[in-house]
Design a protein around this motif. Structure first.
Motif: not given
Length: 66
Positions: A50-63
Motif C-alpha cells: 500500500l505504501g509503495v502504491g501510494v508513493c509511486s502515484a503520479p504527483p497529480v493524484l497525491r496533491r
C-alpha cells in the motif's frame, strides 16, 4: 480462462504489486516448509505494498485538494 486472469493481472496492474505478492507467496511457502510461523507476513506485505502504491502515484493524484 485462467491465463486471461493472469495476463490481466500482470499487464493491467502495477508490476511492483504483482512482484510483491509473488515474493510474499514464495517466502510463505518456504517458511511453512521450514516450520516457521509466517502468519504475520500477509498483513505486513499488504501495508508495505500500500505504501509503495501510494508513493509511486503520479504527483497529480497525491496533491491535496481544497
Amino acid at each position: 480462462m485462467v491465463l486471461d486472469v493472469v495476463r490481466d493481472l500482470v499487464i493491467g496492474d502495477d508490476w511492483r504489486m504483482v512482484a510483491g505478492i509473488a515474493a510474499m507467496l514464495l517466502v510463505i511457502t518456504g517458511g511453512r516448509a521450514a516450520g516457521l510461523p509466517v502468519w504475520w507476513l500477509p498483513p505486513v506485505t499488504v501495508l508495505v505494498m500500500l505504501g509503495v502504491g501510494v508513493c509511486s502515484a503520479p504527483p497529480v493524484l497525491r496533491r491535496h485538494r481544497r
